[in-house]
Write an enzyme that holds these catalytic residues in place. Sequence first.
Site, PDB file in Angstrom:
ATOM      1  N   HIS A  13       0.863  -1.202   0.000  1.00 50.74           N
ATOM      2  CA  HIS A  13       0.000   0.000   0.000  1.00 50.74           C
ATOM      3  C   HIS A  13       0.888   1.237   0.000  1.00 50.74           C
ATOM      4  CE1 HIS A  13      -3.866   2.103   1.342  1.00 50.74           C
ATOM      5  NE2 HIS A  13      -2.965   3.069   1.189  1.00 50.74           N
ATOM      6  N   HIS A  15       1.568   5.408  -1.682  1.00 49.26           N
ATOM      7  CA  HIS A  15       1.217   6.590  -2.488  1.00 49.26           C
ATOM      8  C   HIS A  15       2.494   7.166  -3.078  1.00 49.26           C
ATOM      9  CE1 HIS A  15      -2.921   6.750  -0.954  1.00 49.26           C
ATOM     10  NE2 HIS A  15      -2.368   6.240   0.136  1.00 49.26           N
ATOM     11  N   LYS A  99      -9.477  -0.185  -5.739  1.00 48.90           N
ATOM     12  CA  LYS A  99      -9.491   0.482  -4.438  1.00 48.90           C
ATOM     13  C   LYS A  99     -10.841   1.118  -4.174  1.00 48.90           C
ATOM     14  CE  LYS A  99      -7.699   2.191  -0.679  1.00 48.90           C
ATOM     15  NZ  LYS A  99      -6.629   3.133  -0.420  1.00 48.90           N
ATOM     16  N   HIS A 136     -10.538   1.168   1.864  1.00 48.82           N
ATOM     17  CA  HIS A 136     -10.312   2.191   2.895  1.00 48.82           C
ATOM     18  C   HIS A 136     -11.533   2.113   3.804  1.00 48.82           C
ATOM     19  CE1 HIS A 136      -8.664   6.077   4.460  1.00 48.82           C
ATOM     20  NE2 HIS A 136      -9.844   6.004   5.043  1.00 48.82           N
ATOM     21  N   HIS A 174      -4.608  -0.589   5.920  1.00 51.63           N
ATOM     22  CA  HIS A 174      -4.129   0.193   7.069  1.00 51.63           C
ATOM     23  C   HIS A 174      -5.036   0.079   8.296  1.00 51.63           C
ATOM     24  CE1 HIS A 174      -6.915   2.936   5.122  1.00 51.63           C
ATOM     25  NE2 HIS A 174      -6.048   3.326   4.224  1.00 51.63           N
ATOM     26  N   ASP A 247       1.425   2.689   3.480  1.00 57.97           N
ATOM     27  CA  ASP A 247       0.582   3.878   3.304  1.00 57.97           C
ATOM     28  C   ASP A 247       1.431   5.142   3.388  1.00 57.97           C
ATOM     29  OD1 ASP A 247      -1.698   5.268   2.703  1.00 57.97           O
ATOM     30  OD2 ASP A 247      -2.507   5.239   4.740  1.00 57.97           O
TER      31      ASP A 247
HETATM   32  O1  DOR Z   1      -3.286   9.501   5.655  1.00 58.31           O
HETATM   33  C1  DOR Z   1      -3.644   9.214   4.530  1.00 58.31           C
HETATM   34  N1  DOR Z   1      -3.092   9.769   3.437  1.00 58.31           N
HETATM   35  N2  DOR Z   1      -4.642   8.340   4.396  1.00 58.31           N
HETATM   36  C2  DOR Z   1      -5.189   8.089   3.204  1.00 58.31           C
HETATM   37  O2  DOR Z   1      -6.091   7.317   3.155  1.00 58.31           O
HETATM   38  C3  DOR Z   1      -4.728   8.794   1.988  1.00 58.31           C
HETATM   39  C4  DOR Z   1      -3.365   9.272   2.133  1.00 58.31           C
HETATM   40  C5  DOR Z   1      -2.960  10.269   1.066  1.00 58.31           C
HETATM   41  O3  DOR Z   1      -3.191   9.997  -0.132  1.00 58.31           O
HETATM   42  O4  DOR Z   1      -2.405  11.309   1.408  1.00 58.31           O
HETATM   43 ZN    ZN Z   2      -3.378   5.071   1.480  1.00 53.39          ZN
END
Ligand code: DOR
Ligand code: ZN
Length: 352
Positions: A13, A15, A99, A136, A174, A247
Amino acid sequence: MTVLCLRRPDDWHLHLREGAGLAAVLPDTVARFARAMVMPNLVPPIVTTKDALAYRDQICAALPLGADFQPLMTLYLTEETSPTEVLRARESGAVHGMKLYPAGATTNSESGVRTLDGVYPVLDTMAEQGFPLLVHGEVTDPTVDVFDRERIFLERHLVPLQRRFPDLKLVLEHITTREAVDFVCETPPQVAATITAHHLLLDRNALFRGGVRPHHYCLPILKRALHRQAVLEAATSGNPKFFLGTDSAPHPRTAKERGCGCAGIYTAHAALELYAEAFEQCHALDRLEGFASHHGADFYGLPRNQAHVVLERVAWQVPEELPFGADRLVPFRAGESVTWRLRDQHCSHGKP
Ligand code: DOR
Ligand code: ZN
């Protein structure tokens, strides 16, 4: 010196963002992980296989020279997603999950799902195809206390969904609560969960240590100590339903430190090292390799990686800031130390 040699892990997971931000953060993940499940919450979101393939090309073009890394792509489920898109995604071999963001639950989730019934035809196809749904798991109902949003999501939405689609492969992303741990333990093997390093290392007191701490704000929000304990026990239990998903979610410093700061904690710069700290606290370093390098690959039906990484028990100081395209970001533990350090070269034959 204590040394740990692990099969090269994967981050289930992550970003990565786009453009100059992507190029800035990608080397941190590539240094540690062979593969990462890349989240689709861009602006606009990645909703088609075509979008996912273009995003994958962008990531591959940003890879450091000679990097051995495979981005695993995901699609962003909307109420407009068609069952045919699931078939296209599956056929591409590049897209590994869909997702589900409840609309409004988190960063760039506005195009997410408002009523789950609307996406049932897509979920039917996913269940038939063995195509995983990555969830999520938080309600967006503003009357629900922010610390209860995961628990209430389980009760209101996830338990009924899992009963309606018992064959659907599902990853609760998460997880942060004892109730989420129990749900995953009580459901069949096609239900699993990812766990972040920050939810293993921090409880909600970290949000207010000496003042408000925007760099500890993430979603789902940090919970009280008893929940952290339950999540630690799950991660270190050896149960293959629990696996590593950082995450890691980079945001410019200015977007975190303002009147209405964004959710997200950047951990990619020390991800594996931070998990090692958490496992060591529980005297469970012998379980780290399963959690980081075996369980996720096995769940997704992908081969375990062949290469290895080495961690040394040598403390190092995290910089106060890291470059993030034209901006800077504040990494987890900024200005403080991390107990484990990644050794540059891979060990040659499995064990040091
Ligand atoms: O803390 C987070 N940041 N939780 C999420 O679900 C998305 C993520 C983000 O893309 O910044
Ligand atoms: Zn995330």
